[in-house]
Design an enzyme around this catalytic site. Sequence first.
Site, PDB file in Angstrom:
ATOM      1  N   SER A   1       0.807  -1.220   0.000  1.00 23.80           N
ATOM      2  CA  SER A   1       0.000   0.000   0.000  1.00 23.80           C
ATOM      3  C   SER A   1       0.843   1.275   0.000  1.00 23.80           C
ATOM      4  CB  SER A   1      -0.951   0.000   1.197  1.00 23.80           C
ATOM      5  OG  SER A   1      -0.237  -0.070   2.425  1.00 23.80           O
TER       6      SER A   1
ATOM      7  N   ALA B   1       7.878  -1.229   4.099  1.00 26.20           N
ATOM      8  CA  ALA B   1       8.313  -2.230   5.074  1.00 26.20           C
ATOM      9  C   ALA B   1       7.188  -2.455   6.069  1.00 26.20           C
ATOM     10  CB  ALA B   1       9.575  -1.778   5.800  1.00 26.20           C
TER      11      ALA B   1
ATOM     12  N   LYS C   1       9.738  -7.630   5.724  1.00 21.01           N
ATOM     13  CA  LYS C   1       8.925  -7.359   4.557  1.00 21.01           C
ATOM     14  C   LYS C   1       8.224  -8.643   4.127  1.00 21.01           C
ATOM     15  CE  LYS C   1      10.503  -5.001   1.145  1.00 21.01           C
ATOM     16  NZ  LYS C   1       9.159  -4.333   1.071  1.00 21.01           N
TER      17      LYS C   1
ATOM     18  N   GLY D   1       4.542  -8.657   3.804  1.00 15.01           N
ATOM     19  CA  GLY D   1       3.121  -8.642   4.123  1.00 15.01           C
ATOM     20  C   GLY D   1       2.249  -8.718   2.881  1.00 15.01           C
TER      21      GLY D   1
ATOM     22  N   GLU E   1      10.960  -8.685  -4.232  1.00 12.26           N
ATOM     23  CA  GLU E   1      11.416  -7.438  -3.612  1.00 12.26           C
ATOM     24  C   GLU E   1      12.889  -7.512  -3.235  1.00 12.26           C
ATOM     25  OE1 GLU E   1       7.285  -5.789  -1.546  1.00 12.26           O
ATOM     26  OE2 GLU E   1       8.540  -7.210  -0.457  1.00 12.26           O
TER      27      GLU E   1
END
Length: 240
Positions: free
Chosen positions: A30, A85, A96, A98, A105
Amino acid sequence: MSQDALKVAAAERALTYVEPGMRVGLGTGSTAAKFVDALGKKVATGLDVLCVATSEATQSQAEKLGIRMSTLDETPFLDLTVDGADELDGELRLIKGGGGALLREKIVATASGRMIVIADASKKVDLLGAFPLPLEVVPFGLTATRNMITALAADVGCEGDIKVRMLGGGKPFLTDSGNLILDCHFGRIEEPEDLDEALKLIPGVVENGLFIGIADLAVLAGADGVTLLGAENGAEPTSE
């Protein structure tokens, strides 16, 4: 300010580090999405950058905004990656994953000359582990892999429930690479480096969500403004 507004503030501050002609890694989640939105507006006014996405979702978002995209095969060296993060500490050690994109990444971040982390200030913690640590694992031999994770994590002082991440309807979450995510509810990770090394010994673990020695700068937005936290020797933050 709302949490959404804080994410926008961090994203816009990170955008000031992007220069024309840069090759930029785009994170997932997000907060990273706010950065992609801000970058898209800059691109629309003439900023020329070439970007690599860390997920199919980010790829789609960037393409819709008219951002020029590439891949790590075509562009294997990046100048900068900007990503969010789930947790970070004062030494810029991160949790990281989630959003389920931790493998891509980490690949993109380590292919970059610099990584900037953007987050609202609540993501900074004294000790990692309250946010469950994600592990990307192959489906084959899942029970054996989970048992080994439990044993080796306990050896370095980490214990707690290890759960397969699920979607609605009882289906497991699958990463863009077709793997599963195990969320490890350790609560406290006293020695992140030791846990990272232990997890690397497990063949079924493709990658873990500990990002250690990768991030160079954190841009944290809080009620009192934007704070910059550097990775060098756990540098004290500066406010702007």
